[in-house]
Design a protein around this motif. Structure first.
Motif, PDB file in Angstrom:
ATOM      1  N   ILE A 135     -15.977 -16.490  16.945  1.00 29.25           N
ATOM      2  CA  ILE A 135     -16.352 -16.980  15.802  1.00 29.25           C
ATOM      3  C   ILE A 135     -15.278 -17.010  14.677  1.00 29.25           C
ATOM      4  CG2 ILE A 135     -17.884 -16.634  13.646  1.00 29.25           C
ATOM      5  CD1 ILE A 135     -19.898 -15.391  15.803  1.00 29.25           C
ATOM      6  N   LEU A 136     -14.642 -15.815  14.546  1.00 29.49           N
ATOM      7  CA  LEU A 136     -13.441 -15.768  13.701  1.00 29.49           C
ATOM      8  C   LEU A 136     -12.219 -16.943  13.910  1.00 29.49           C
ATOM      9  CD1 LEU A 136     -12.815 -12.077  13.101  1.00 29.49           C
ATOM     10  CD2 LEU A 136     -13.843 -13.418  11.808  1.00 29.49           C
ATOM     11  N   ARG A 137     -12.005 -16.995  15.290  1.00 32.68           N
ATOM     12  CA  ARG A 137     -11.014 -18.100  15.686  1.00 32.68           C
ATOM     13  C   ARG A 137     -11.569 -19.583  15.450  1.00 32.68           C
ATOM     14  NH1 ARG A 137      -8.416 -15.627  21.235  1.00 32.68           N
ATOM     15  NH2 ARG A 137      -7.270 -13.637  20.097  1.00 32.68           N
ATOM     16  N   VAL A 142      -8.645 -18.298  12.188  1.00 34.35           N
ATOM     17  CA  VAL A 142      -7.388 -16.796  11.985  1.00 34.35           C
ATOM     18  C   VAL A 142      -6.461 -17.358  13.155  1.00 34.35           C
ATOM     19  CG1 VAL A 142      -8.945 -15.459  11.193  1.00 34.35           C
ATOM     20  CG2 VAL A 142      -8.567 -15.555  13.554  1.00 34.35           C
ATOM     21  N   LYS A 143      -5.239 -16.752  12.852  1.00 28.31           N
ATOM     22  CA  LYS A 143      -4.126 -16.631  13.737  1.00 28.31           C
ATOM     23  C   LYS A 143      -4.403 -15.908  14.784  1.00 28.31           C
ATOM     24  CE  LYS A 143       0.990 -16.132  13.925  1.00 28.31           C
ATOM     25  NZ  LYS A 143       2.105 -15.922  13.244  1.00 28.31           N
ATOM     26  N   PRO A 144      -4.217 -16.242  16.208  1.00 28.51           N
ATOM     27  CA  PRO A 144      -4.813 -15.448  17.072  1.00 28.51           C
ATOM     28  C   PRO A 144      -3.772 -14.059  17.125  1.00 28.51           C
ATOM     29  CG  PRO A 144      -4.905 -17.801  18.006  1.00 28.51           C
ATOM     30  CD  PRO A 144      -4.223 -17.783  16.475  1.00 28.51           C
ATOM     31  N   ASN A 145      -4.627 -12.941  17.441  1.00 32.83           N
ATOM     32  CA  ASN A 145      -3.833 -11.796  17.647  1.00 32.83           C
ATOM     33  C   ASN A 145      -4.747 -10.849  18.181  1.00 32.83           C
ATOM     34  OD1 ASN A 145      -2.205  -9.505  17.088  1.00 32.83           O
ATOM     35  ND2 ASN A 145      -0.980 -10.705  15.605  1.00 32.83           N
ATOM     36  N   ASN A 146      -4.641  -9.483  17.961  1.00 33.85           N
ATOM     37  CA  ASN A 146      -5.736  -8.701  18.340  1.00 33.85           C
ATOM     38  C   ASN A 146      -6.912  -8.643  17.361  1.00 33.85           C
ATOM     39  OD1 ASN A 146      -5.321  -6.378  16.497  1.00 33.85           O
ATOM     40  ND2 ASN A 146      -3.393  -6.354  17.440  1.00 33.85           N
ATOM     41  N   LEU A 147      -8.096  -8.333  17.755  1.00 34.94           N
ATOM     42  CA  LEU A 147      -9.221  -8.469  16.890  1.00 34.94           C
ATOM     43  C   LEU A 147      -9.063  -7.719  15.588  1.00 34.94           C
ATOM     44  CD1 LEU A 147     -11.855  -9.790  16.369  1.00 34.94           C
ATOM     45  CD2 LEU A 147     -12.880  -7.703  17.530  1.00 34.94           C
ATOM     46  N   ASN A 148      -8.469  -6.654  15.586  1.00 32.78           N
ATOM     47  CA  ASN A 148      -8.245  -5.783  14.361  1.00 32.78           C
ATOM     48  C   ASN A 148      -7.472  -6.727  13.163  1.00 32.78           C
ATOM     49  OD1 ASN A 148      -8.301  -3.819  12.465  1.00 32.78           O
ATOM     50  ND2 ASN A 148      -6.343  -2.778  13.307  1.00 32.78           N
ATOM     51  N   GLU A 150      -7.208 -10.057  13.194  1.00 27.72           N
ATOM     52  CA  GLU A 150      -7.870 -11.237  12.965  1.00 27.72           C
ATOM     53  C   GLU A 150      -9.023 -10.926  11.727  1.00 27.72           C
ATOM     54  OE1 GLU A 150      -7.269 -13.025  17.532  1.00 27.72           O
ATOM     55  OE2 GLU A 150      -9.190 -12.405  16.855  1.00 27.72           O
ATOM     56  N   ILE A 151      -9.329  -9.728  11.765  1.00 29.40           N
ATOM     57  CA  ILE A 151     -10.400  -9.436  10.924  1.00 29.40           C
ATOM     58  C   ILE A 151      -9.947  -9.198   9.759  1.00 29.40           C
ATOM     59  CG2 ILE A 151     -12.175  -7.665  10.208  1.00 29.40           C
ATOM     60  CD1 ILE A 151     -12.881  -7.072  13.203  1.00 29.40           C
ATOM     61  N   ASP A 152      -8.615  -8.768   9.523  1.00 24.79           N
ATOM     62  CA  ASP A 152      -7.856  -8.295   8.377  1.00 24.79           C
ATOM     63  C   ASP A 152      -7.472  -9.635   7.618  1.00 24.79           C
ATOM     64  OD1 ASP A 152      -8.016  -5.537   8.497  1.00 24.79           O
ATOM     65  OD2 ASP A 152      -5.832  -5.404   9.356  1.00 24.79           O
ATOM     66  N   GLN A 153      -7.485 -10.728   8.315  1.00 25.18           N
ATOM     67  CA  GLN A 153      -7.289 -12.023   7.899  1.00 25.18           C
ATOM     68  C   GLN A 153      -8.259 -12.714   6.988  1.00 25.18           C
ATOM     69  OE1 GLN A 153      -5.271 -15.055  10.638  1.00 25.18           O
ATOM     70  NE2 GLN A 153      -4.776 -13.248  11.818  1.00 25.18           N
ATOM     71  N   ILE A 154      -9.186 -12.208   7.192  1.00 24.01           N
ATOM     72  CA  ILE A 154     -10.751 -12.581   6.186  1.00 24.01           C
ATOM     73  C   ILE A 154     -11.101 -11.722   5.717  1.00 24.01           C
ATOM     74  CG2 ILE A 154     -11.328 -14.199   8.253  1.00 24.01           C
ATOM     75  CD1 ILE A 154     -13.592 -12.202   8.438  1.00 24.01           C
ATOM     76  N   GLU A 155     -10.365 -10.810   5.157  1.00 17.94           N
ATOM     77  CA  GLU A 155     -10.998  -9.645   4.182  1.00 17.94           C
ATOM     78  C   GLU A 155     -11.244 -10.011   2.800  1.00 17.94           C
ATOM     79  OE1 GLU A 155      -9.865  -5.099   2.804  1.00 17.94           O
ATOM     80  OE2 GLU A 155      -8.464  -5.970   3.932  1.00 17.94           O
ATOM     81  N   ASP A 156     -10.368 -10.917   2.317  1.00 18.10           N
ATOM     82  CA  ASP A 156     -10.519 -11.544   0.955  1.00 18.10           C
ATOM     83  C   ASP A 156     -11.472 -12.756   0.866  1.00 18.10           C
ATOM     84  OD1 ASP A 156      -8.908 -13.302   2.313  1.00 18.10           O
ATOM     85  OD2 ASP A 156      -7.306 -13.420   0.520  1.00 18.10           O
ATOM     86  N   LYS A 157     -11.732 -13.160   1.948  1.00 21.77           N
ATOM     87  CA  LYS A 157     -12.734 -14.260   2.085  1.00 21.77           C
ATOM     88  C   LYS A 157     -14.235 -14.077   2.414  1.00 21.77           C
ATOM     89  CE  LYS A 157      -9.069 -16.682   4.276  1.00 21.77           C
ATOM     90  NZ  LYS A 157      -8.311 -17.474   5.476  1.00 21.77           N
ATOM     91  N   VAL A 162     -20.068  -7.545   4.644  1.00 30.96           N
ATOM     92  CA  VAL A 162     -20.060  -8.175   5.608  1.00 30.96           C
ATOM     93  C   VAL A 162     -18.684  -7.761   6.577  1.00 30.96           C
ATOM     94  CG1 VAL A 162     -19.578 -10.412   6.580  1.00 30.96           C
ATOM     95  CG2 VAL A 162     -21.375 -10.120   4.980  1.00 30.96           C
ATOM     96  N   PHE A 163     -17.862  -7.741   5.653  1.00 32.76           N
ATOM     97  CA  PHE A 163     -16.519  -7.135   6.303  1.00 32.76           C
ATOM     98  C   PHE A 163     -16.484  -5.783   6.978  1.00 32.76           C
ATOM     99  CE2 PHE A 163     -12.210  -5.235   6.037  1.00 32.76           C
ATOM    100  CZ  PHE A 163     -11.340  -5.838   6.641  1.00 32.76           C
TER     101      PHE A 163
END
Length: 237
Positions: A135-137, A142-148, A150-157, A162-163
């Motif tokens: 879902i995140l990708r 999000v830029k593919p990386n490890n899930l941790n 990837e989650i950080d990339q949406i923290e401000d969104k 939910v975060f």
């Protein structure tokens, strides 16, 4: 039987179930079983009251019986404690039906997580984790990386609650995916906990994909109305 609120897993219709559209049967047996107690097999059948659906939902559960005063029909015995086992027979899981504009790999992981929730809660949590990553990708690109990361990339969104819940899916999914350093340390995920992760996935699919799609439809309809009216104006000039 008392009535209760219910949502059909086939058509997602919200309704109230009564004795008119449900049936519960009890079959008791002893047969010198390993539990050394009398057992009860409870079978539940619900017919969706939505006339456009009318699907049949069937589930079973196995329980121990107590001989104390109680509430089983025509008996002084009662069901004691949680069910020893549960089976969802039709449909084979409690997975909801989602629109096909949601990417199929995401839906496949979601459905599989639902199917094995009771059989292997840890595996279900791992699949919920994988579903979340998909879902995140797809949705957030999000830029593919490890899930941790990837989650950080949406923290401000996203909403902070939910975060935090998304992070919980990642961490609980890790329990299923990775063995502890001390192999004698066993941390389990129970079916109820796995179900909570599934419900978060359902919430994200609803709030992100379905809400976006409905919004786009409404905006496109307004745009189409305007284009039609502008064409009519030009035709009359």
């Amino acid at each position: 039987m008392s009535s209760f609120a219910w949502e059909c897993p086939y058509c997602n219709h919200h309704c109230v179930i009564t004795a008119n559209n449900s049936s519960i049967n009890h079959d008791t047996f002893d047969l010198s079983n390993k539990f050394k107690k009398e057992l009860l097999l409870k079978t539940s059948v619900i017919v969706c009251p939505n006339p456009k659906c009318s699907e049949i939902v069937v589930s079973c559960s196995l329980h121990e019986l107590s001989s104390t005063h109680g509430s089983l029909p025509g008996s002084t015995r009662v069901i004691t404690g949680a069910a020893l086992e549960k089976w969802q027979l039709r449909p084979s899981s409690q997975a909801k039906i989602f629109p096909d504009y949601i990417p199929q790999p995401i839906l496949n992981d979601y459905v599989e997580a639902c199917k094995i929730r009771d059989l292997s809660p840890k595996a279900s949590a791992t699949l919920a984790r994988r579903c979340l990553q998909g879902i995140l990708r797809d949705y957030w690109k999000v830029k593919p990386n490890n899930l941790n990361k990837e989650i950080d990339q949406i923290e401000d969104k996203v909403d902070p609650l939910v975060f935090d819940a998304i992070n919980a899916v990642r961490q609980l999914g890790n329990i299923g995916a990775h063995m502890e350093k001390d192999i004698n340390l066993i941390i389990d995920v129970d079916p109820e906990e796995a179900q909570k992760l599934i419900e978060l996935i359902e919430l994200l699919l609803e709030e992100w994909y379905i809400v976006r799609h409905r919004r786009q439809e409404k905006l496109q309809n307004i745009k189409a109305i305007n284009e039609t009216k502008q064409a009519e104006r030009k035709a009359t000039n």
